[in-house]
Design a protein around this motif. Structure first.
Motif, short mmCIF file in Angstrom:
data_model
loop_
_atom_site.label_atom_id
_atom_site.label_comp_id
_atom_site.label_asym_id
_atom_site.label_seq_id
_atom_site.Cartn_x
_atom_site.Cartn_y
_atom_site.Cartn_z
N VAL A 177 0.84 -1.20 0.00
CA VAL A 177 0.00 0.00 0.00
C VAL A 177 0.87 1.25 0.00
O VAL A 177 0.58 2.23 -0.70
CB VAL A 177 -0.96 -0.02 1.21
CG1 VAL A 177 -1.64 1.34 1.39
CG2 VAL A 177 -2.02 -1.11 1.03
N LEU A 178 1.96 1.24 0.76
CA LEU A 178 2.90 2.37 0.73
C LEU A 178 3.44 2.60 -0.67
O LEU A 178 3.51 3.74 -1.16
CB LEU A 178 4.04 2.12 1.71
CG LEU A 178 3.78 2.40 3.19
CD1 LEU A 178 4.89 1.82 4.05
CD2 LEU A 178 3.65 3.91 3.43
N ILE A 179 3.83 1.52 -1.35
CA ILE A 179 4.36 1.63 -2.71
C ILE A 179 3.28 2.13 -3.66
O ILE A 179 3.53 3.01 -4.52
CB ILE A 179 4.90 0.27 -3.19
CG1 ILE A 179 6.09 -0.16 -2.32
CG2 ILE A 179 5.33 0.33 -4.65
CD1 ILE A 179 6.55 -1.60 -2.56
N ALA A 180 2.07 1.60 -3.54
CA ALA A 180 0.97 2.02 -4.42
C ALA A 180 0.64 3.49 -4.21
O ALA A 180 0.33 4.21 -5.18
CB ALA A 180 -0.26 1.15 -4.17
N ARG A 181 0.70 3.95 -2.98
CA ARG A 181 0.43 5.36 -2.71
C ARG A 181 1.47 6.24 -3.39
O ARG A 181 1.16 7.32 -3.88
CB ARG A 181 0.40 5.62 -1.20
CG ARG A 181 -0.86 5.08 -0.52
CD ARG A 181 -0.92 5.47 0.97
NE ARG A 181 -0.92 6.92 1.12
CZ ARG A 181 -2.01 7.70 1.03
NH1 ARG A 181 -3.19 7.17 0.75
NH2 ARG A 181 -1.91 8.99 1.19
N GLN A 182 2.72 5.76 -3.45
CA GLN A 182 3.75 6.52 -4.15
C GLN A 182 3.49 6.59 -5.65
O GLN A 182 3.99 7.49 -6.33
CB GLN A 182 5.12 5.87 -3.89
CG GLN A 182 5.59 6.01 -2.45
CD GLN A 182 6.80 5.14 -2.14
OE1 GLN A 182 7.35 4.48 -3.03
NE2 GLN A 182 7.22 5.11 -0.88
N ASP A 187 1.72 -3.51 -7.68
CA ASP A 187 1.31 -3.43 -9.09
C ASP A 187 -0.12 -3.89 -9.26
O ASP A 187 -0.89 -3.31 -10.05
CB ASP A 187 2.24 -4.28 -9.96
CG ASP A 187 3.63 -3.66 -10.13
OD1 ASP A 187 3.77 -2.45 -9.86
OD2 ASP A 187 4.54 -4.39 -10.54
N GLY A 188 -0.50 -4.95 -8.54
CA GLY A 188 -1.88 -5.42 -8.61
C GLY A 188 -2.86 -4.38 -8.10
O GLY A 188 -3.93 -4.17 -8.68
N ILE A 189 -2.50 -3.72 -7.01
CA ILE A 189 -3.37 -2.67 -6.46
C ILE A 189 -3.51 -1.52 -7.45
O ILE A 189 -4.61 -1.02 -7.69
CB ILE A 189 -2.80 -2.18 -5.11
CG1 ILE A 189 -2.91 -3.29 -4.05
CG2 ILE A 189 -3.53 -0.93 -4.64
CD1 ILE A 189 -2.18 -2.98 -2.76
N VAL A 190 -2.39 -1.11 -8.05
CA VAL A 190 -2.43 -0.02 -9.04
C VAL A 190 -3.31 -0.43 -10.22
O VAL A 190 -4.10 0.39 -10.72
CB VAL A 190 -1.00 0.32 -9.50
CG1 VAL A 190 -1.04 1.30 -10.68
CG2 VAL A 190 -0.19 0.93 -8.35
N SER A 191 -3.20 -1.66 -10.69
CA SER A 191 -4.01 -2.13 -11.82
C SER A 191 -5.49 -2.05 -11.51
O SER A 191 -6.29 -1.57 -12.34
CB SER A 191 -3.63 -3.57 -12.19
OG SER A 191 -2.31 -3.64 -12.66
N ALA A 207 -4.99 5.14 -1.34
CA ALA A 207 -5.49 3.90 -0.74
C ALA A 207 -5.80 4.10 0.74
O ALA A 207 -5.06 4.77 1.47
CB ALA A 207 -4.46 2.79 -0.91
N HIS A 208 -6.92 3.50 1.16
CA HIS A 208 -7.26 3.42 2.59
C HIS A 208 -7.24 1.94 2.96
O HIS A 208 -7.97 1.14 2.40
CB HIS A 208 -8.64 4.01 2.88
CG HIS A 208 -8.95 4.06 4.35
ND1 HIS A 208 -9.01 5.24 5.05
CD2 HIS A 208 -9.20 3.07 5.25
CE1 HIS A 208 -9.29 4.98 6.32
NE2 HIS A 208 -9.41 3.66 6.46
N LEU A 209 -6.41 1.59 3.92
CA LEU A 209 -6.21 0.19 4.30
C LEU A 209 -7.02 -0.15 5.54
O LEU A 209 -6.92 0.51 6.57
CB LEU A 209 -4.72 -0.07 4.56
CG LEU A 209 -4.34 -1.48 5.03
CD1 LEU A 209 -4.73 -2.52 3.99
CD2 LEU A 209 -2.86 -1.56 5.35
N ILE A 210 -7.83 -1.22 5.43
CA ILE A 210 -8.56 -1.77 6.57
C ILE A 210 -7.97 -3.14 6.88
O ILE A 210 -7.95 -4.02 6.02
CB ILE A 210 -10.07 -1.93 6.28
CG1 ILE A 210 -10.70 -0.59 5.92
CG2 ILE A 210 -10.77 -2.54 7.49
CD1 ILE A 210 -12.17 -0.72 5.52
N LEU A 211 -7.48 -3.31 8.11
CA LEU A 211 -7.04 -4.61 8.59
C LEU A 211 -7.99 -5.05 9.70
O LEU A 211 -8.16 -4.34 10.69
CB LEU A 211 -5.61 -4.54 9.14
CG LEU A 211 -4.51 -4.12 8.18
CD1 LEU A 211 -3.16 -4.10 8.88
CD2 LEU A 211 -4.46 -5.05 6.96
#
Length: 395
Positions: free
Chosen positions: A221-226, A331-335, A231-235
């Motif tokens: 998520v940190l990488i995708a935000r860059q 990469d999957g999150i960005v896609s 992104a908002h992460l729910i755990l």
């Protein structure tokens, strides 16, 4: 046909949940099966759901090593009382206990083992469990069939010495009426948790354990935000509200208003329905992940690591990435972010269709019924059972 299910414990794990879903479905849909359940250990919270279905639950009283022999004789007494046509044992301790108890009966009762665990490396298991698994392997030519809920687990156990000729795979089943898309769910979840509705809502539902590798997702998520993904992460899950170590450090690097941490969630369907995407970032140890089937049934786009049967469960309706590879996961999150809401809905609709076709509870219960008939009810007319597929086949 009377079926006695013997299970090690009745808490809230995957085996207990699947057993509860199975007996509920049989009762609700008029299967010609009269089920009873015997728990080796005193029944926990998982027993309430089973009792609510009208299924009797028996306690064998296993509380420690000193009660092993008395609990075995209590199980034999339950078998005498129920007089089952078939015994199905869930989990390793129950496999051994049911095998011994059925062997003490004056008539032979067909026995099925139901394995609900995956073992990537038996050296990672506790010594006591390793001993139980190895004992079960020695006895594994005795049951009529050994059910696995994933192809990965079947292969793992055969390498550990479990009888290959008795193996079959019956996947986990899901109720597409319970887990389904719901209009307005995203907006309601965002309002309830204080999430910016313009963000990409990413969820992970699992216990906080290194096997589940929530840190891998946090880093992704940190990488995708860059890369520009808001992104908002729910755990959510046991221990997720108390992160430690590397996971805590990575979460600290995310904006505080883009992270939601929750403990065990009793309203999982409501949470899943409101996500933009569900991620299962496991490093090892998956068989057939229930959370994937539930999210898919809700019409949610999913990303999973290529562990266990995750790739087979998703098929071409989601994204599979290597485990422990945060860059590939990002990469999957960005896609999926670039797909936009309409693209994710189309992918989610395909995932829901796959669950309804391959993993619906009606289909899975039908497979169990066919197995019952093959193992212990050959004299019962086939039209008394719901249609499934032959027990020798693998789903």
């Amino acid at each position: 046909m009377k079926v006695l299910h013997v299970i090690t414990a009745l808490n809230v794990g995957g085996a207990e949940t699947m057993l509860a879903k199975l007996v509920e479905h049989e009762r609700m849909h008029g299967y010609a099966v009269q089920s009873s359940v015997a728990s080796l250990m005193p029944p926990g919270a998982g027993a309430d759901r089973i009792r609510a279905s009208g299924t009797p639950v028996h306690d064998c009283g296993l509380t420690g090593p000193l009660t092993l022999l008395p609990s075995l004789f209590r199980l034999r007494a339950v078998v005498r009382q129920v007089q089952p046509d078939l015994i199905m044992a869930w989990m390793y301790h129950a496999h051994i206990a049911a095998t011994l108890a059925s062997g003490l009966m004056p008539r032979k009762i067909p026995l099925i083992w139901n394995v609900r665990h995956s073992i990537d490396d038996i050296r990672q298991e506790k010594p006591a469990l390793r001993a139980v698994v190895r004992t079960a392997a020695l006895l594994s030519d005795l049951p009529h069939s050994i059910i696995y809920n994933s192809h990965a687990a079947a292969g793992q156990h055969q390498r550990l010495g479990f009888h290959a000729g008795h193996a079959m795979v019956i996947s986990n089943g899901f109720d597409p009426d319970l887990f389904r898309p719901r209009e307005g769910a995203r907006e309601q979840l965002a309002a309830k948790l204080g999430i910016d509705p313009g963000s990409l809502i990413i969820g992970m539902a699992a216990r906080n354990h290194p096997m589940k590798d929530a840190a891998n997702l946090a880093e992704a998520v940190l990488i995708a935000r860059q890369s520009g993904v808001d992104a908002h992460l729910i755990l959510t899950g046991e221990g997720m509200d108390r992160p430690t170590g590397r996971l805590a450090e990575l979460l600290e690097a995310l904006p505080s208003d883009r992270v939601t941490l929750r403990g065990h969630d009793g309203s999982l369907a409501e949470l899943l329905q409101g996500l933009d995407l569900l991620v299962l970032p496991s490093a090892w140890g998956e068989g057939f992940p229930n959370i994937l089937g539930e999210a898919m049934a809700c019409g949610i786009a999913c990303i999973a690591t290529d562990v266990g049967d995750s790739g087979w469960v998703l098929g071409d309706t989601g994204i599979i990435v290597p485990p422990r590879d945060a860059a590939a996961l990002a990469d999957g999150i960005v896609s999926l972010d670039r797909m936009g809401p309409d693209g994710r809905r189309q992918l989610g609709a395909a995932a829901r269709a796959r669950v309804k076709e391959r993993f619906s509870m009606s289909r899975i219960a039908g497979m169990y019924s066919d197995l019952y008939r093959s193992a212990g009810g050959a004299g019962i007319p086939r039209n008394l059972f719901q249609a499934g597929i032959g027990p020798a086949q693998v789903m």
